[in-house]
Design an enzyme around this catalytic site. Structure first.
Site, PDB file in Angstrom:
ATOM      1  N   SER A 133       0.812  -1.202   0.000  1.00  0.00           N
ATOM      2  CA  SER A 133       0.000   0.000   0.000  1.00  0.00           C
ATOM      3  C   SER A 133       0.852   1.261   0.000  1.00  0.00           C
ATOM      4  O   SER A 133       0.323   2.352   0.011  1.00  0.00           O
ATOM      5  CB  SER A 133      -0.924  -0.003   1.229  1.00  0.00           C
ATOM      6  N   LYS A 172       1.525   7.439   6.668  1.00  0.00           N
ATOM      7  CA  LYS A 172       0.947   8.264   5.608  1.00  0.00           C
ATOM      8  C   LYS A 172       1.782   9.506   5.370  1.00  0.00           C
ATOM      9  O   LYS A 172       2.638   9.849   6.177  1.00  0.00           O
ATOM     10  CB  LYS A 172      -0.469   8.713   6.015  1.00  0.00           C
TER      11      LYS A 172
END
Lengths: 213, 213
Positions: A133, A172
DNA sequence: GCTCGCACGGCACATATGTTCTGTTCGGAA
DNA sequence: TTCCGAACAGAACATATGTGCCGTGCGAGC
């Protein structure tokens, strides 16, 4: 390399490297004498003095085996830091424990990194990445990311943040947008997370990524 | 951590770590005595014997400061290898010298890697990647790739190959196709190179990639 | 209470190890 | 040639350092 060294000095330096690699403690003067086929301890001492002058080693007087290898510019070298491997992380899945774990001893594993790799930083920890991811950040399944512990960061930095409400930690890119925060996954196929600024606590900033093939 | 150690033994172990980190050579028994506020050298010796029995350290008898830290399972630890950084490479641009340079001393720089990172291999060298021509392999401008020296490889492996005719070295994925070889760049926008099998010499196989941010 | 092993204190001893002193050799500058 | 300093030899010296020995306190088990 170094061309300001005599053959004997080069030989001593090489012997030092090998001996330390073998024993994890430095040789005595007589060890060097035997290892390099030198006739007298005073010759060893003489050349060690030269090596110290030229910044290749450091010695402590009166202390046995007190020879420290330097890098030729007078700087210390060969030092590793045991970095705690706190667990696995995928962009979205939590770190096992919200890492106050650091100061305690509640991690299972460590990896050894050199100061080069940590940039001399001391508050670092590592995470193993699961899934792909974070592919857009060139980080793949199985890679290890090394983070510097911090509670602040600038926009666009890759950080591990703890989402208080959800009680999970995720990796993130961080963007402050007024009263809320946008957490951008590093995968174009995934959507950003928007949340209140006071719901996120920055845990660490990514400083290095390591991949084994 | 370890719960089979007495408080004093733990204290000694910690002192060992700090002392070695400070000096790069181990402490003498009397150093430990002072550093841990122990009343007698024989007490230090006694506890060092216990630590050795339990696999936390290794000692050489009759040798001063001959204490080697182990990891608690009797294995050695903290060891780095100076890996020669042979130069820069882009998919297409040459390595400064066709690396026979390895055995000589003709490189300017080294990086320190742990055995974890080299996988215990000894014939390794490093290259700094220039440009983003290997972006599909998750390797970016400025990254460092670590290669294991080899002259053979399997299909699909990421290797540094020397093109004899062109006299340049390049980093590609290797595919043998009959009498010729396909060298596939790791960038979808670039075309593969086809060349005769006897025109290529494999230099090394990529084992690790390291990125600093 | 008695024994016994564990952890410790104190200290002397042997040796491992850095230091120093006196010479010697040798090549280059004057 | 003479002089001088760099590099080396050899050995004695001082001390840094590991080891061994004898004894003590103390809790566990009987």
């Amino acid at each position: 390399m170094a061309d300001d060294l005599s053959l004997k000095q080069r030989s001593i330096l090489q012997f030092l490297e090998e001996f330390i690699a073998d024993h994890d403690y430095p040789p005595s003067i007589r060890d060097i004498q035997n290892g390099c086929d030198i006739s007298s301890t005073s010759v060893v001492d003489y050349n060690l003095k030269r090596l110290e002058e030229k910044g290749y080693i450091r010695r402590d007087r009166e202390v046995s085996r007190a020879i420290e290898l330097l890098n030729g510019q007078g700087e210390r070298r060969r030092r590793t830091i045991a970095v705690p491997l706190l667990g696995k992380i995928a962009a979205g899945r939590p770190i096992p424990t919200p890492p106050d774990t650091l100061s305690a001893g509640g991690y299972e594993d460590t990896i050894e990194l050199t100061e080069e790799q940590t940039g001399g930083r001391s508050n670092v920890f590592a995470l193993r990445v699961e899934g792909n991811s974070m592919i857009d950040a060139l980080i793949n399944d199985g890679d290890i990311v090394v983070l510097e512990q911090t509670d602040t960061c600038d926009d666009g930095e890759m950080v591990a943040v703890w989402l208080k409400g959800e009680n999970e930690t995720t990796l993130k890119k961080f963007f402050r947008e007024g009263e809320r925060v946008r957490l951008q996954p590093m995968n174009a196929t995934m959507s950003p997370i928007y949340t209140a600024a006071d719901n996120v606590a920055v845990q660490g900033r990514v400083v290095t990524a390591i991949r084994s093939l």
